[in-house]
Design an enzyme around this catalytic site. Structure first.
Site, PDB file in Angstrom:
ATOM      1  CD  GLN A   1     -11.527   2.160  -1.654  1.00 31.37           C
ATOM      2  OE1 GLN A   1     -11.848   1.963  -0.501  1.00 31.37           O
ATOM      3  NE2 GLN A   1     -11.509   3.365  -2.215  1.00 31.37           N
TER       4      GLN A   1
ATOM      5  CG  HIS B   1       1.590 -37.568  19.555  1.00 24.79           C
ATOM      6  ND1 HIS B   1       0.254 -37.406  19.320  1.00 24.79           N
ATOM      7  CD2 HIS B   1       2.189 -36.394  19.174  1.00 24.79           C
ATOM      8  CE1 HIS B   1       0.032 -36.194  18.817  1.00 24.79           C
ATOM      9  NE2 HIS B   1       1.199 -35.553  18.713  1.00 24.79           N
TER      10      HIS B   1
ATOM     11  CD  GLN C   1       8.589  12.769  11.278  1.00 24.64           C
ATOM     12  OE1 GLN C   1       7.901  11.755  11.231  1.00 24.64           O
ATOM     13  NE2 GLN C   1       9.282  13.204  10.222  1.00 24.64           N
TER      14      GLN C   1
ATOM     15  CE1 TYR D   1      -4.139   1.872   0.442  1.00 26.17           C
ATOM     16  CE2 TYR D   1      -2.626   3.418   1.482  1.00 26.17           C
ATOM     17  CZ  TYR D   1      -3.847   3.148   0.908  1.00 26.17           C
ATOM     18  OH  TYR D   1      -4.777   4.142   0.779  1.00 26.17           O
TER      19      TYR D   1
ATOM     20  CG  ASN E   1      -6.484   6.421   5.835  1.00 23.37           C
ATOM     21  OD1 ASN E   1      -6.687   5.211   5.969  1.00 23.37           O
ATOM     22  ND2 ASN E   1      -7.180   7.150   4.974  1.00 23.37           N
TER      23      ASN E   1
ATOM     24  CD  GLU F   1       6.329   5.511  12.615  1.00 20.58           C
ATOM     25  OE1 GLU F   1       6.330   5.150  11.422  1.00 20.58           O
ATOM     26  OE2 GLU F   1       5.555   6.388  13.047  1.00 20.58           O
ATOM     27  CG  HIS F   2       9.917   8.132  13.169  1.00 23.14           C
ATOM     28  ND1 HIS F   2       8.588   8.501  13.007  1.00 23.14           N
ATOM     29  CD2 HIS F   2      10.258   7.463  12.042  1.00 23.14           C
ATOM     30  CE1 HIS F   2       8.162   8.095  11.830  1.00 23.14           C
ATOM     31  NE2 HIS F   2       9.146   7.455  11.225  1.00 23.14           N
TER      32      HIS F   2
ATOM     33  CG  HIS G   1       3.679  12.225   8.954  1.00 22.01           C
ATOM     34  ND1 HIS G   1       3.724  11.517   7.776  1.00 22.01           N
ATOM     35  CD2 HIS G   1       4.954  12.278   9.409  1.00 22.01           C
ATOM     36  CE1 HIS G   1       4.972  11.166   7.522  1.00 22.01           C
ATOM     37  NE2 HIS G   1       5.732  11.604   8.494  1.00 22.01           N
TER      38      HIS G   1
ATOM     39  CG  ASP H   1       9.933   9.758   7.299  1.00 20.79           C
ATOM     40  OD1 ASP H   1       9.908   8.652   7.856  1.00 20.79           O
ATOM     41  OD2 ASP H   1       9.366  10.771   7.760  1.00 20.79           O
TER      42      ASP H   1
END
Length: 426
Positions: free
Chosen positions: A181, A412, A249, A119, A204, A319-320, A252, A353
Site C-alpha cells: 500500500q 522517413h 548480515q 520506501y 521485504n 549485493e555486498h 536481516h 549500511d
C-alpha cells in the site's frame, strides 16, 4: 579442482515467490481502483494503524524533539557522509556536445526527475539509514519532490527517529504506510501527492514484488530480492571477524543468503563451527532470523586458489562483497560483479549500511551482473539533442534518405528529401 561446497543452501531467493506475486497483484489492482480508501483500509488491517496517513514536513520536524541528541548527532554524521559522496558522484556528470560533422551539432544533458518515492523499511527494524540513502541522494540529484513512506507502529505511526531522518534528508512529505500500500500510494499519487517518476529503497519480498510489477509505469532503482552478502577470505583472515560479518548480515531476515568463499579449509571449518554459536548471542528476533538464514541459505565454498575464488564470486554477483585476503589491489582490479565492495578487515558491510557514505541500496539476487546500486545517476535522465546549419544538414539528410529507402521506409526518406529541396545554404 572444482569448488567444493562444505555447506550448501537448501533454499533460494525464488523460494515461495509465487504466492507473493499472486497476493501483490491483487492488492495493486484494488489500490489502483479504490485509491486512498483502499490504502487506508490496508493500513488498518495489516498494520493496525487508524491514524492520519499524510505527515507534513512540520510534523516530521516536530518528531525531532523525541530523538536523543546523541542519536541525532550520529544521524547527522551519516547524513553528511552520504550527502558528500552523492555530491561527488554528481560532480562526475557533465553535459556535453560535439560537432559530429561541420555544422551538425549533437549533445546530451542530464535532467532530474520531478518526483520520487522513497520506501523506508520499518517493520522488524527502524532503518533510519535507508531514509538517508534514498532521500538524500534524490535531493542531491535535484529531484523537486520526494515522498517517503514507512510502516507504522501501533499508536505511534512512523517512529520519531525515522521521521526526524526523513526531515533532515529533505523529504517533502511522508506517508504512514508500509508494504504494497505504501509503494502503490507513491506510484499512483494518492493523498494529493505527485505521482512518483521513480520508486527507490529496500523492502521485504512484498515491497520488492510491488516495485517489480509497477516497473514500466514508473521507474525503479532495481529489481530486488532478499539482501545477500559474500565474503572472500584466505588464510590471513580472522575466523571470528569473518563469522561475525556473516552472522551480522544473516540477521536481516530468514531468507537472507550469506556466502563464504575461501581457499583455506582450516578457516572454513572454524567459521562453520563459530557462526551457529555467535548467532545464539544475538537478541531473540535477530537470532531467529540469522538461525533460519544460516540453516537454509548460507553456503561455504572451498576453492583451489584466488582465481577460482574470484570466478565464483563473479558468478554469484553478490549485493555486498567483502574481501578479507592479502593483496587487496589485486582483488579490486580482478573482481567485476558486485553491488558494493568492502576491501580489508578494517571495513565491513555494516559501515556501508549505516554511515560510511556509499549507498546501501544495492542490487540483489545476482542483479549486480548488470547494474550497480542507487546513486544520483538513477534520479537523472540522460537525454540527447541536435541542431544543424543548412550546410551541416545536407550530408546527413542524403545518407538518411538512402538508408531509409534501403529499409523500405519511404516516409522517413521524404522527410529528408523535403529539407534537401526547400532549404538552401545562405
Amino acid at each position: 579442482m572444482v569448488a567444493i561446497y562444505l555447506k550448501k543452501a537448501v533454499s533460494t531467493a525464488e523460494t515461495g515467490q509465487e504466492d507473493v506475486r499472486t497476493r501483490v497483484a491483487v492488492m495493486l489492482d484494488v489500490l489502483r481502483g479504490e485509491g486512498d480508501a483502499a490504502a487506508i483500509e490496508y493500513a488498518r488491517k495489516l498494520d493496525g494503524w487508524k491514524g492520519p496517513i499524510l505527515v507534513s514536513r512540520d510534523e516530521m520536524a516536530a518528531a525531532s524533539a523525541k530523538v536523543p541528541q546523541e542519536l541525532r548527532d550520529d544521524i547527522a554524521f551519516a547524513h553528511d557522509n552520504i550527502r558528500r559522496f552523492a555530491e561527488a558522484q554528481l560532480a562526475t556528470i557533465n553535459d556535453t556536445e560535439i560537432e559530429v560533422r561541420p555544422g551538425f551539432i549533437a549533445g546530451q544533458k542530464s535532467i532530474p526527475m520531478s518526483a520520487a518515492g522513497a520506501y523506508v523499511p520499518g517493520g522488524r527494524y527502524s532503518h533510519v539509514a535507508s531514509a538517508l540513502m534514498t532521500i538524500t541522494t534524490a535531493k542531491v540529484a535535484g529531484v523537486r519532490h520526494v515522498t517517503a513512506c514507512s510502516p507504522t507502529r501501533p499508536d505511534e505511526g512512523i517512529p520519531a527517529a525515522i521521521l526526524h531522518t526523513m526531515h533532515l534528508a529533505g523529504a517533502d512529505a511522508a506517508l504512514n504506510l508500509g508494504g504494497v500500500q505504501g509503494v502503490a500510494a507513491m506510484a499512483f499519487g494518492l493523498f494529493g501527492l505527485p505521482k512518483a517518476d521513480i520508486l527507490v529503497g529496500p523492502g521485504n519480498q512484498y515491497v520488492a514484488e510491488a516495485k517489480r510489477m509497477l516497473f514500466g509505469e514508473v521507474g525503479i532503482d532495481m529489481f530486488a530480492g532478499p539482501t545477500d552478502s559474500l565474503i572472500l577470505a584466505d588464510s590471513t583472515a580472522d575466523p571470528e571477524i569473518v563469522a561475525w560479518d556473516l552472522v551480522g548480515q544473516a540477521e536481516h531476515g530468514y531468507n537472507s543468503p550469506v556466502w563464504l568463499v575461501t581457499d583455506d579449509r582450516v578457516l572454513a571449518e572454524k567459521v562453520l563451527k563459530l557462526a551457529p554459536r555467535l548467532i545464539e548471542e544475538l537478541p531473540k528476533l535477530n537470532a531467529d532470523n540469522a538461525r533460519a538464514a544460516w540453516r537454509d541459505y548460507a553456503e561455504v565454498i572451498l576453492c583451489k586458489d584466488r582465481d577460482e575464488m574470484a570466478a565464483v564470486s563473479d558468478r554469484y554477483g553478490p549485493e555486498h562483497l567483502q574481501v578479507q585476503a592479502a593483496d587487496l589491489d589485486w582483488w579490486l582490479e580482478r573482481l567485476s560483479s558486485y553491488g558494493s565492495l568492502f576491501l580489508g578487515a578494517e571495513t565491513t558491510v555494516a559501515f556501508g549500511d549505516k554511515a560510511a557514505g556509499p549507498n546501501h541500496v544495492l542490487p540483489t539476487s545476482g542483479a549486480a551482473r548488470y547494474t550497480g546500486g542507487l546513486s544520483v545517476h538513477k534520479f537523472l535522465k540522460t537525454v540527447t539533442w541536435q541542431r544543424a546549419t543548412v550546410a551541416g544538414m545536407r550530408p546527413v539528410a542524403e545518407a538518411t534518405a538512402r538508408i531509409s529507402r534501403l529499409e523500405g521506409m519511404e516516409g522517413h526518406a521524404r522527410t529528408a528529401d523535403i529539407r534537401l529541396e526547400r532549404m538552401k545554404a545562405s
